[in-house]
Design an enzyme around this catalytic site. Structure first.
Site, mmCIF file in Angstrom:
data_model
loop_
_atom_site.group_PDB
_atom_site.id
_atom_site.type_symbol
_atom_site.label_atom_id
_atom_site.label_comp_id
_atom_site.label_asym_id
_atom_site.label_seq_id
_atom_site.Cartn_x
_atom_site.Cartn_y
_atom_site.Cartn_z
ATOM 1 N N MET A 1 45.756 88.012 24.197
ATOM 2 C CA MET A 1 46.971 87.167 24.302
ATOM 3 C C MET A 1 46.761 86.552 26.027
ATOM 4 O O MET A 1 48.641 86.476 26.205
ATOM 5 C CB MET A 1 47.909 87.977 23.582
ATOM 6 C CG MET A 1 47.963 88.079 21.787
ATOM 7 S SD MET A 1 49.595 88.179 21.502
ATOM 8 C CE MET A 1 49.999 89.354 22.633
ATOM 9 N N TYR B 1 47.081 86.173 30.053
ATOM 10 C CA TYR B 1 47.648 87.299 31.118
ATOM 11 C C TYR B 1 46.996 88.359 31.572
ATOM 12 O O TYR B 1 47.278 89.808 31.317
ATOM 13 C CB TYR B 1 49.018 87.519 30.539
ATOM 14 C CG TYR B 1 49.971 87.849 32.374
ATOM 15 C CD1 TYR B 1 49.746 86.383 32.653
ATOM 16 C CD2 TYR B 1 50.457 89.125 32.972
ATOM 17 C CE1 TYR B 1 50.956 86.354 33.779
ATOM 18 C CE2 TYR B 1 51.005 88.928 33.781
ATOM 19 C CZ TYR B 1 51.738 87.535 33.795
ATOM 20 O OH TYR B 1 52.194 87.866 35.750
ATOM 21 N N HIS C 1 44.400 91.680 32.555
ATOM 22 C CA HIS C 1 44.572 92.487 33.462
ATOM 23 C C HIS C 1 43.010 93.590 33.255
ATOM 24 O O HIS C 1 41.792 93.102 32.842
ATOM 25 C CB HIS C 1 45.597 93.058 32.822
ATOM 26 C CG HIS C 1 45.937 94.174 31.969
ATOM 27 N ND1 HIS C 1 44.906 94.741 30.725
ATOM 28 C CD2 HIS C 1 46.896 93.423 30.538
ATOM 29 C CE1 HIS C 1 44.658 95.183 29.609
ATOM 30 N NE2 HIS C 1 46.294 94.090 29.496
ATOM 31 N N GLY D 1 42.175 96.576 31.613
ATOM 32 C CA GLY D 1 41.722 96.442 30.215
ATOM 33 C C GLY D 1 41.062 95.246 29.438
ATOM 34 O O GLY D 1 40.213 95.281 29.070
ATOM 35 N N HIS D 2 41.947 94.130 29.703
ATOM 36 C CA HIS D 2 41.142 93.155 29.090
ATOM 37 C C HIS D 2 39.909 92.659 30.006
ATOM 38 O O HIS D 2 38.245 92.543 29.488
ATOM 39 C CB HIS D 2 41.208 91.594 29.610
ATOM 40 C CG HIS D 2 43.548 91.735 28.756
ATOM 41 N ND1 HIS D 2 44.482 91.580 29.545
ATOM 42 C CD2 HIS D 2 44.095 90.994 26.972
ATOM 43 C CE1 HIS D 2 45.309 91.439 29.039
ATOM 44 N NE2 HIS D 2 45.023 91.086 27.503
ATOM 45 N N GLY E 1 40.442 96.876 22.196
ATOM 46 C CA GLY E 1 41.313 97.843 23.214
ATOM 47 C C GLY E 1 41.886 99.426 22.259
ATOM 48 O O GLY E 1 42.487 99.276 21.107
ATOM 49 N N LYS F 1 43.960 101.093 23.368
ATOM 50 C CA LYS F 1 45.095 101.222 24.179
ATOM 51 C C LYS F 1 45.881 100.656 22.746
ATOM 52 O O LYS F 1 46.960 101.752 22.135
ATOM 53 C CB LYS F 1 45.553 100.371 24.544
ATOM 54 C CG LYS F 1 46.370 100.492 25.859
ATOM 55 C CD LYS F 1 47.719 99.970 24.915
ATOM 56 C CE LYS F 1 48.210 98.738 26.141
ATOM 57 N NZ LYS F 1 49.330 98.183 24.926
ATOM 58 N N ASP F 2 45.572 99.828 21.443
ATOM 59 C CA ASP F 2 46.338 99.376 20.776
ATOM 60 C C ASP F 2 45.741 99.817 19.329
ATOM 61 O O ASP F 2 44.801 99.472 18.451
ATOM 62 C CB ASP F 2 45.613 97.786 20.467
ATOM 63 C CG ASP F 2 47.165 97.832 21.580
ATOM 64 O OD1 ASP F 2 48.063 97.193 21.597
ATOM 65 O OD2 ASP F 2 46.409 96.789 22.329
HETATM 66 P P1 AMP Z 1 46.772 91.632 24.338
HETATM 67 O O1 AMP Z 1 46.119 90.708 25.002
HETATM 68 O O2 AMP Z 1 47.646 92.721 24.693
HETATM 69 O O3 AMP Z 1 46.141 91.307 22.988
HETATM 70 O O4 AMP Z 1 45.042 92.604 24.121
HETATM 71 C C1 AMP Z 1 43.889 92.147 23.601
HETATM 72 C C2 AMP Z 1 42.551 92.950 23.580
HETATM 73 O O5 AMP Z 1 42.604 93.917 25.067
HETATM 74 C C3 AMP Z 1 43.537 94.207 22.475
HETATM 75 O O6 AMP Z 1 42.101 94.192 22.049
HETATM 76 C C4 AMP Z 1 43.888 95.400 22.867
HETATM 77 O O7 AMP Z 1 43.413 96.317 22.489
HETATM 78 C C5 AMP Z 1 42.708 94.786 24.265
HETATM 79 N N1 AMP Z 1 43.613 95.886 26.436
HETATM 80 C C6 AMP Z 1 45.218 95.660 26.161
HETATM 81 N N2 AMP Z 1 45.227 96.680 26.582
HETATM 82 C C7 AMP Z 1 44.169 97.594 27.494
HETATM 83 C C8 AMP Z 1 44.135 98.923 28.092
HETATM 84 N N3 AMP Z 1 44.878 98.982 28.420
HETATM 85 N N4 AMP Z 1 42.902 99.064 27.849
HETATM 86 C C9 AMP Z 1 42.224 98.786 27.455
HETATM 87 N N5 AMP Z 1 42.040 97.179 25.941
HETATM 88 C C10 AMP Z 1 43.263 97.207 26.617
#
Ligand code: AMP
Length: 291
Positions: free
Chosen positions: A30, A32, A34, A36-37, A151, A153-154
């Site tokens: 989604m 933004y 960091h 993790g992405h 990730g 994390k989710d």
């Molecule tokens: P999001 O943009 O928050 O929907 O996350 C996109 C992807 O990045 C999803 O698969 C999340 O699980 C992963 N993600 C978000 N935060 C982290 C993190 N801190 N460490 C590893 N993967 C992450």
């Protein structure tokens, strides 16, 4: 790196790679970004010939109480970061492209996986995961990746997507990678941008409490109620009232009362300031005891 907005542009951009039989990797996000992405993108870069990253703040996974418009966005910065780790194609469609007039379908995984933890009707509710599986199915169909990266994390989201891919025969390998944390232990999240300095400091209690639980398991604790109660107490001491602290089988999310040799997901959701934060660890009873 190219940026495309429409499905037609995406298909055209991927056509040569598909003809050549290149391995396509997808990182759905989604935005933004960091670290993790970026960790998912780096792994995709190592594994695949062509790396596609989607950026789409998916309205159907936001509940009425969650502020979709306030979700942080910065596509220019995301483009720079993605290009910096060698991404080939950034796909950033708008809501009209993904949900045109008359859109009337959904992909749903069973309530045993989607109406528990975050999907509990008292919390975000199962419609959250219906939104997630529907959009991820659409991303899979448009990109047709050989591998897709998510990730830990989710953790529940990863379990739900793995099950959807398996049950519906999506020809994709789902890779789930470890949670990336800040130096203070806080799991990186786009939503951390909602935290002020004091709230960020308070948020460190979540990962600390999860570490305490891991240590308790190493020291012989086997009751998951003891673990979750201890985590909740530690959070309350730090001024955080958890929405839930639960221990469930990491594979099928059924409740677990005693560690049983299988990986157990210990998951927390808690509001800190304006942010709703989630974090988890997976604990397993040491193998020597299960033999
Ligand atoms: P999001 O943009 O928050 O929907 O996350 C996109 C992807 O990045 C999803 O698969 C999340 O699980 C992963 N993600 C978000 N935060 C982290 C993190 N801190 N460490 C590893 N993967 C992450």
């Amino acid at each position: 790196m190219r940026t495309v907005a429409t499905k037609d542009e995406l298909r055209a951009a991927l056509a040569p790679a598909r003809r050549e039989g290149s391995r396509i990797g997808l990182v759905p996000t989604m935005g933004y970004f960091h670290d993790g992405h970026l960790s998912l993108m780096r792994r995709a870069r190592e594994d695949c010939d062509v790396v596609v990253v989607s950026v789409f703040v998916n309205p159907t996974q936001f509940g009425p109480a969650e502020n979709l418009d306030a979700y942080p966005r910065d596509l220019e910065r995301d483009r720079e970061l993605a290009a910096g780790v060698g991404v080939d194609l950034l796909w950033a469609p708008d809501a009209e492209e993904m949900y045109p007039e008359g859109f009337a379908s959904a992909v749903e995984v069973d309530a045993s996986l989607t109406a528990v933890l975050d999907g509990d009707p008292e919390r975000r509710g199962p419609s959250h995961f219906r939104g997630v599986t529907t959009i991820v199915a659409k991303l899979f169909n448009s990109v047709q990746p050989e591998v897709a990266y998510f990730g830990r994390k989710d953790a529940q989201q990863a379990v739900v997507i793995e099950r959807m891919a398996r049950d519906l025969d999506f020809p994709v390998r789902v890779e789930v990678l470890p949670t990336v944390r800040g130096a203070d232990g806080v799991a990186l999240s786009s939503r951390n941008s909602y935290l002020d300095a004091g709230e960020r400091e308070r948020a460190t209690a979540i990962s600390r409490a999860l570490r305490t639980a891991e240590r308790a398991v190493a020291d012989g604790e086997r009751s998951t109620a003891a673990l979750t109660e201890r985590i909740a107490a530690e959070l309350r001491e730090a001024g955080i009232e958890p929405e839930y602290v639960e221990a469930r089988d990491a594979g099928d999310l059924t409740p677990v009362s005693e560690l049983n040799g299988r990986p157990v997901l210990v998951a927390v959701a808690a509001p800190v300031g304006r942010a709703r934060l989630i974090d988890n660890v997976v604990v397993t009873q040491p193998e020597t005891e299960t033999k």
